[in-house]
Design an enzyme around this catalytic site. Structure first.
Site, mmCIF file in Angstrom:
data_model
loop_
_atom_site.group_PDB
_atom_site.id
_atom_site.type_symbol
_atom_site.label_atom_id
_atom_site.label_comp_id
_atom_site.label_asym_id
_atom_site.label_seq_id
_atom_site.Cartn_x
_atom_site.Cartn_y
_atom_site.Cartn_z
ATOM 1 N N HIS A 39 -3.113 7.251 3.008
ATOM 2 C CA HIS A 39 -3.574 5.938 2.572
ATOM 3 C C HIS A 39 -4.881 5.627 3.309
ATOM 4 O O HIS A 39 -5.001 5.865 4.503
ATOM 5 C CB HIS A 39 -2.503 4.893 2.909
ATOM 6 C CG HIS A 39 -2.956 3.489 2.678
ATOM 7 N ND1 HIS A 39 -3.576 3.104 1.521
ATOM 8 C CD2 HIS A 39 -2.899 2.386 3.474
ATOM 9 C CE1 HIS A 39 -3.875 1.827 1.596
ATOM 10 N NE2 HIS A 39 -3.491 1.365 2.777
ATOM 11 N N ASN A 44 -10.366 0.248 0.959
ATOM 12 C CA ASN A 44 -8.906 0.270 0.821
ATOM 13 C C ASN A 44 -8.518 -0.340 -0.529
ATOM 14 O O ASN A 44 -8.716 -1.526 -0.751
ATOM 15 C CB ASN A 44 -8.296 -0.539 1.985
ATOM 16 C CG ASN A 44 -6.775 -0.585 1.949
ATOM 17 O OD1 ASN A 44 -6.152 -0.172 0.977
ATOM 18 N ND2 ASN A 44 -6.182 -1.097 3.009
ATOM 19 N N CYS A 99 0.813 -1.231 0.000
ATOM 20 C CA CYS A 99 0.000 0.000 0.000
ATOM 21 C C CYS A 99 0.840 1.272 0.000
ATOM 22 O O CYS A 99 0.341 2.351 -0.284
ATOM 23 C CB CYS A 99 -0.956 -0.001 1.187
ATOM 24 S SG CYS A 99 -2.035 -1.430 1.188
HETATM 25 N N1 COA Z 1 -18.256 -8.222 11.245
HETATM 26 C C1 COA Z 1 -18.604 -8.654 12.464
HETATM 27 N N2 COA Z 1 -17.721 -9.075 13.375
HETATM 28 C C2 COA Z 1 -16.436 -9.053 13.032
HETATM 29 C C3 COA Z 1 -15.986 -8.590 11.773
HETATM 30 C C4 COA Z 1 -16.964 -8.182 10.867
HETATM 31 N N3 COA Z 1 -16.660 -7.739 9.620
HETATM 32 N N4 COA Z 1 -14.647 -8.673 11.727
HETATM 33 C C5 COA Z 1 -14.241 -9.148 12.896
HETATM 34 N N5 COA Z 1 -15.330 -9.387 13.687
HETATM 35 C C6 COA Z 1 -15.354 -9.922 15.046
HETATM 36 C C7 COA Z 1 -14.292 -10.985 15.249
HETATM 37 O O1 COA Z 1 -14.747 -12.249 14.830
HETATM 38 C C8 COA Z 1 -14.087 -10.917 16.732
HETATM 39 O O2 COA Z 1 -15.141 -11.589 17.359
HETATM 40 P P1 COA Z 1 -14.905 -12.450 18.688
HETATM 41 O O3 COA Z 1 -14.405 -11.460 19.695
HETATM 42 O O4 COA Z 1 -16.234 -12.995 18.945
HETATM 43 O O5 COA Z 1 -13.864 -13.446 18.300
HETATM 44 C C9 COA Z 1 -14.247 -9.427 17.016
HETATM 45 O O6 COA Z 1 -15.021 -8.876 15.937
HETATM 46 C C10 COA Z 1 -12.933 -8.697 17.112
HETATM 47 O O7 COA Z 1 -12.149 -9.092 15.959
HETATM 48 P P2 COA Z 1 -10.815 -8.399 15.588
HETATM 49 O O8 COA Z 1 -10.250 -9.038 14.352
HETATM 50 O O9 COA Z 1 -9.951 -8.383 16.824
HETATM 51 O O10 COA Z 1 -11.362 -6.957 15.226
HETATM 52 P P3 COA Z 1 -10.676 -5.561 15.361
HETATM 53 O O11 COA Z 1 -11.299 -4.800 16.442
HETATM 54 O O12 COA Z 1 -9.175 -5.662 15.333
HETATM 55 O O13 COA Z 1 -11.109 -4.885 13.969
HETATM 56 C C11 COA Z 1 -10.205 -4.500 11.781
HETATM 57 C C12 COA Z 1 -10.761 -5.525 12.769
HETATM 58 C C13 COA Z 1 -9.751 -5.251 10.556
HETATM 59 C C14 COA Z 1 -11.310 -3.515 11.419
HETATM 60 C C15 COA Z 1 -9.035 -3.713 12.430
HETATM 61 O O14 COA Z 1 -8.168 -4.611 13.099
HETATM 62 C C16 COA Z 1 -8.221 -2.965 11.413
HETATM 63 O O15 COA Z 1 -8.734 -2.131 10.685
HETATM 64 N N6 COA Z 1 -6.907 -3.203 11.343
HETATM 65 C C17 COA Z 1 -6.054 -2.568 10.348
HETATM 66 C C18 COA Z 1 -6.092 -3.398 9.089
HETATM 67 C C19 COA Z 1 -5.566 -2.632 7.888
HETATM 68 O O16 COA Z 1 -5.544 -1.432 7.856
HETATM 69 N N7 COA Z 1 -5.117 -3.382 6.877
HETATM 70 C C20 COA Z 1 -4.635 -2.845 5.636
HETATM 71 C C21 COA Z 1 -3.265 -2.346 5.754
HETATM 72 S S1 COA Z 1 -2.730 -1.544 4.319
#
Ligand code: COA
Length: 331
Positions: free
Chosen positions: A258, A288, A112
């Site tokens: 970004h 993204n 990215c």
């Molecule tokens: N809908 C509903 N629930 C979801 C979900 C979705 N789309 N995605 C994750 N969950 C749930 C998980 O299953 C988990 O449930 P559990 O506690 O019952 O196991 C809970 O939400 C927390 O999951 P987690 O993966 O820890 O979520 P998070 O709070 O870290 O949020 C992102 C997830 C992806 C939104 C966040 O981590 C993020 O944006 N990270 C940066 C990623 C990024 O920018 N990537 C590109 C880089 S260029």
């Protein structure tokens, strides 16, 4: 001063829209979960065309915007982490489609961060007098790597392309780039080889044991929390380092970050003391699109008449690698 000037911008955004409700049809998720945590309402998916077609379209639009002939481009740099082929470089395929027969071509993959890396390389090449007119194309088709059974990652990504034609100028340009390879397992997509080399030892076992299950090996794999944590500080550090000795952060007129997650953008710019009015986002309607985020945002801003001569623009990004970088230029 060896700076760069933007002669034209272009973009291509595929028609098909996957909004958050479409994701609730295929996964246990909802707009109520996605939007507050990411700022994303929808993304576009290239359902009928390959990545390089999108890139070529964005490139043509940038040349048209600059009223520039493809034959006068002497270097094409494509940033992509989602190429259609391992080789040739996607820049060669785009060269053919746009008829830029006098251009040298290569691709850049810093995920990215790719647009900023490309801009930095273009700047060096122009400053060294090696090239005169550089076409940067950032084209990404994340849908061909995303695992649509993984609700934590698939909801983030889309497909699109942005392009920028640059040449040398006297206006200032400063940049800073970094990488933390130690953290590479936070975000990766293993290459897909049909390895039938008869002398292989346990290399397939190595990959299988190291990089998740065999089925997941060729999908985007992400530790969202690790990426989030890295991104906020990496973006803030990149901007601080890019302006160091040149500008005060308060002098920046517009920051084009970004577009990975709205919360990341808000936290990073808050750390830098940059007010939200100076930060452009389009994540709500684009999601993204990896290295294509920044040039598409720039094209949107230009079309809206929001890029005014004399402005100090700041591009900042991060991505798989993990990589990060920022560039500051006066327009
Ligand atoms: N809908 C509903 N629930 C979801 C979900 C979705 N789309 N995605 C994750 N969950 C749930 C998980 O299953 C988990 O449930 P559990 O506690 O019952 O196991 C809970 O939400 C927390 O999951 P987690 O993966 O820890 O979520 P998070 O709070 O870290 O949020 C992102 C997830 C992806 C939104 C966040 O981590 C993020 O944006 N990270 C940066 C990623 C990024 O920018 N990537 C590109 C880089 S260029």
């Amino acid at each position: 001063m060896n700076g760069i000037e933007i002669l034209g911008t272009g973009s291509y955004v595929p028609e098909f829209v996957a909004d958050n409700d479409k994701f609730s049809e295929i996964l246990d998720t909802s707009d109520e979960w996605i939007f507050p945590r990411t700022g994303i309402k929808q993304r576009h998916i290239a359902t009928d065309i390959p990545n390089y077609y999108m890139g070529a379209q964005a490139a043509k639009n940038a040349l048209e915007n600059a009223r520039f002939s493809a034959e006068d481009v002497d270097l094409i740099i494509v940033s992509t982490c989602t190429p259609d082929f391992f080789y040739p470089a996607m820049s060669c395929l785009i060269q053919k489609l746009i008829g830029a027969k006098n251009a040298a071509c290569f691709d850049v993959n810093s995920a990215c961060t790719g647009f900023i890396t490309s801009l930095d390389i273009a700047h060096s090449s122009l400053a060294a007098g090696k090239h005169k007119n550089v076409l940067i194309v950032s084209s990404e088709k994340l849908s061909q790597q995303v695992d649509y059974t993984d609700r934590a990652s698939s909801i983030l990504f889309g497909d699109a392309a942005g392009a920028v034609l640059v040449t040398k100028s006297d206006k200032p340009f400063y940049s800073y780039m970094g990488a933390e390879g130690d953290e590479f397992e936070a975000l990766y997509c293993k290459a897909n080889y049909n390895a039938n080399c008869p002398w292989y030892g346990n290399i397939n076992e190595f990959y299988k044991n190291r990089f998740d299950t065999p089925q997941k090996q060729n999908y985007l794999v992400q530790d969202g929390k690790a990426v989030y944590k890295f991104a906020v500080n990496a973006m803030a550090n990149a901007v601080k380092n890019a302006v160091k000795g040149h500008y005060d952060i308060s002098e920046l007129d517009l920051v084009i970050p970004h577009q990975a997650n709205l919360r990341i953008i808000e936290k990073a710019t808050e750390l830098l003391g940059i007010p939200s009015e100076k930060v452009y986002t389009n994540i709500e309607h684009m999601g993204n699109v990896s290295s294509a985020c920044i040039p598409i945002a720039l094209d949107e801003l230009k079309k809206a008449g929001r890029i005014v001569p004399g402005m100090k623009l700041c591009f900042v990004g991060f991505g798989a690698g993990l990589t990060y970088g920022a560039a500051v230029m006066e327009v």
